[in-house]
Design a protein around this motif. Structure first.
Motif, mmCIF file in Angstrom:
data_model
loop_
_atom_site.group_PDB
_atom_site.id
_atom_site.type_symbol
_atom_site.label_atom_id
_atom_site.label_comp_id
_atom_site.label_asym_id
_atom_site.label_seq_id
_atom_site.Cartn_x
_atom_site.Cartn_y
_atom_site.Cartn_z
ATOM 1 N N ALA A 238 0.764 -1.209 -0.035
ATOM 2 C CA ALA A 238 0.105 -0.230 -0.082
ATOM 3 C C ALA A 238 0.785 1.340 0.075
ATOM 4 C CB ALA A 238 -1.030 -0.008 1.017
ATOM 5 N N ARG A 239 2.049 1.065 0.684
ATOM 6 C CA ARG A 239 2.842 2.365 0.762
ATOM 7 C C ARG A 239 3.461 2.559 -0.515
ATOM 8 N NH1 ARG A 239 2.231 6.228 4.321
ATOM 9 N NH2 ARG A 239 2.910 5.404 5.982
ATOM 10 N N GLU A 240 4.082 1.554 -1.326
ATOM 11 C CA GLU A 240 4.572 1.866 -2.414
ATOM 12 C C GLU A 240 3.780 2.196 -3.509
ATOM 13 O OE1 GLU A 240 7.700 -2.027 -1.552
ATOM 14 O OE2 GLU A 240 5.920 -2.455 -3.094
ATOM 15 N N ARG A 241 2.462 2.102 -3.611
ATOM 16 C CA ARG A 241 1.479 2.480 -4.531
ATOM 17 C C ARG A 241 1.292 3.845 -3.999
ATOM 18 N NH1 ARG A 241 -1.297 -2.593 -3.388
ATOM 19 N NH2 ARG A 241 -2.757 -1.614 -2.065
ATOM 20 N N CYS B 175 3.326 6.204 -2.793
ATOM 21 C CA CYS B 175 4.482 6.797 -3.070
ATOM 22 C C CYS B 175 4.466 6.972 -4.707
ATOM 23 C CB CYS B 175 5.876 6.076 -2.816
ATOM 24 S SG CYS B 175 6.156 6.455 -0.978
ATOM 25 N N LEU B 176 4.066 5.946 -5.604
ATOM 26 C CA LEU B 176 3.954 6.004 -6.939
ATOM 27 C C LEU B 176 2.773 7.124 -7.196
ATOM 28 C CD1 LEU B 176 4.510 2.723 -8.391
ATOM 29 C CD2 LEU B 176 5.875 4.352 -8.607
ATOM 30 N N ALA B 177 1.672 7.080 -6.543
ATOM 31 C CA ALA B 177 0.584 7.882 -6.866
ATOM 32 C C ALA B 177 1.036 9.495 -6.644
ATOM 33 C CB ALA B 177 -0.590 7.770 -5.846
ATOM 34 N N TRP B 178 1.776 9.647 -5.513
ATOM 35 C CA TRP B 178 2.363 11.019 -5.543
ATOM 36 C C TRP B 178 3.283 11.240 -6.516
ATOM 37 C CZ3 TRP B 178 -0.509 14.369 -3.262
ATOM 38 C CH2 TRP B 178 -1.429 14.206 -2.024
ATOM 39 N N THR B 179 4.149 10.248 -6.885
ATOM 40 C CA THR B 179 5.065 10.509 -7.927
ATOM 41 C C THR B 179 4.343 10.972 -9.241
ATOM 42 O OG1 THR B 179 6.843 9.091 -6.942
ATOM 43 C CG2 THR B 179 6.996 9.616 -9.054
ATOM 44 N N SER B 180 3.292 10.247 -9.669
ATOM 45 C CA SER B 180 2.462 10.552 -10.763
ATOM 46 C C SER B 180 1.974 11.890 -10.879
ATOM 47 C CB SER B 180 1.466 9.618 -10.918
ATOM 48 O OG SER B 180 0.190 10.123 -9.904
ATOM 49 N N VAL B 181 1.735 12.757 -9.776
ATOM 50 C CA VAL B 181 1.376 14.197 -9.850
ATOM 51 C C VAL B 181 2.494 15.201 -9.654
ATOM 52 C CG1 VAL B 181 -0.977 13.648 -9.355
ATOM 53 C CG2 VAL B 181 0.821 14.222 -7.314
ATOM 54 N N GLY B 182 3.780 14.662 -9.861
ATOM 55 C CA GLY B 182 4.999 15.412 -9.915
ATOM 56 C C GLY B 182 5.784 15.726 -8.457
ATOM 57 N N GLU C 130 9.078 15.627 -0.882
ATOM 58 C CA GLU C 130 7.730 16.175 -0.622
ATOM 59 C C GLU C 130 6.766 14.860 -0.270
ATOM 60 O OE1 GLU C 130 7.298 19.959 -3.593
ATOM 61 O OE2 GLU C 130 7.380 17.803 -4.532
ATOM 62 N N ILE C 131 6.874 13.804 -0.713
ATOM 63 C CA ILE C 131 6.217 12.633 -0.512
ATOM 64 C C ILE C 131 6.632 12.100 0.908
ATOM 65 C CG2 ILE C 131 6.116 9.966 -0.985
ATOM 66 C CD1 ILE C 131 6.601 10.866 -3.838
ATOM 67 N N GLY C 132 7.960 12.278 1.359
ATOM 68 C CA GLY C 132 8.115 11.935 2.623
ATOM 69 C C GLY C 132 7.420 12.812 3.727
ATOM 70 N N GLY D 190 -3.529 -0.543 -13.563
ATOM 71 C CA GLY D 190 -4.646 -0.286 -12.355
ATOM 72 C C GLY D 190 -4.272 -0.314 -10.931
ATOM 73 N N LEU D 191 -2.858 -0.078 -10.685
ATOM 74 C CA LEU D 191 -2.382 -0.137 -9.591
ATOM 75 C C LEU D 191 -2.287 0.923 -8.707
ATOM 76 C CD1 LEU D 191 0.371 -2.313 -9.907
ATOM 77 C CD2 LEU D 191 -1.505 -3.155 -9.124
ATOM 78 N N ILE D 192 -2.579 2.161 -9.493
ATOM 79 C CA ILE D 192 -2.967 3.362 -9.042
ATOM 80 C C ILE D 192 -3.572 4.047 -10.056
ATOM 81 C CG2 ILE D 192 -0.715 3.685 -8.055
ATOM 82 C CD1 ILE D 192 0.314 5.445 -10.142
#
Length: 223
Positions: free
Chosen positions: A164-167, A169-176, A181-183, A220-222
């Motif tokens: 869940a945490r990896e997803r 982090c990827l989701a926040w990465t997808s919006v730049g 910032e994610i931390g 479809g993971l994020i």
């Protein structure tokens, strides 16, 4: 993947194998807008899992002379072309030797270009002998059909589930968002955010964080 798609791809691959002997194959995708294939997607391969995982985790594609030559090629790449690239850039030679020993030294790699841009590639390997001119011509003809059939197959890279945490982090990465910032958003350290992102990249068989985001969206993971 539907069983029909898998059977269609396998029938085509069997027809190729009935005409030309090869031991290893790999069908890769790059951006093709109308089919949503992301850069670097591995569509189908019989490369052993342990080799493929090590190749991706160690980013060996960055030092693989076959990939270097294939990216710029418009015609089939052969063993001599790959050896010449390795000899011209000594840093590539160790991978040339190691990959040849593991997967076979005789190589044909067919680049597939769409509207002038690299849209994928199909690679065939065997131990010996080198592929003949006639075999190369045949493989160049069938490569587009193999690539098209492989588009209906799931990525052949490792498919370990993301946490869940990896997803997140990827989701926040997808919006730049950056790792720092994610931390801050998730209340974890930047180092931990980086670790989660690296794990996601590895599990998805991706070449970069951007590639991992694209692959996670495709699966479809994020959202």
């Amino acid at each position: 993947m539907s069983s029909e798609a898998a059977q269609r791809f396998q029938r085509l691959l069997d027809r190729v194998a009935a005409s030309i002997r090869f031991e290893i194959y790999a069908v890769g995708g790059a951006p093709v807008a109308w089919r949503s294939i992301r850069k670097g997607t591995l569509l189908a391969t019989n490369v052993p899992d342990d080799f493929r995982t090590r190749y991706i985790e160690n980013r060996e594609y960055e030092r693989d002379p076959l990939i270097v030559v294939l990216r710029a090629a418009s015609r089939p790449v052969r063993t001599a072309d790959i050896r010449a690239a390795a000899e011209a850039e000594p840093a590539l030679m160790p991978n040339f030797v190691a990959i040849g020993e593991a997967l076979g030294t005789a190589v044909v790699a067919v680049p597939l270009r769409f509207r002038g841009r690299l849209g994928g590639g199909v690679i065939f390997r065997r131990r010996e002998p080198e592929f003949t001119d006639a075999e190369v011509e045949y493989l160049e003809l069938v490569a587009p059909a193999l690539h098209l059939a492989a588009l209906d197959l799931p990525a052949a890279a490792p498919t370990n589930d993301l946490t869940a945490r990896e997803r997140e982090c990827l989701a926040w990465t997808s919006v730049g968002k950056t790792a720092w910032e994610i931390g801050s958003i998730l209340g974890i350290s930047e180092h931990t955010a980086v670790a989660h992102l690296n794990a996601a990249v590895r599990k998805l068989g991706a070449a970069s964080r951007a590639h991992a985001v694209a692959e996670a969206l495709r699966r479809g993971l994020i959202e």
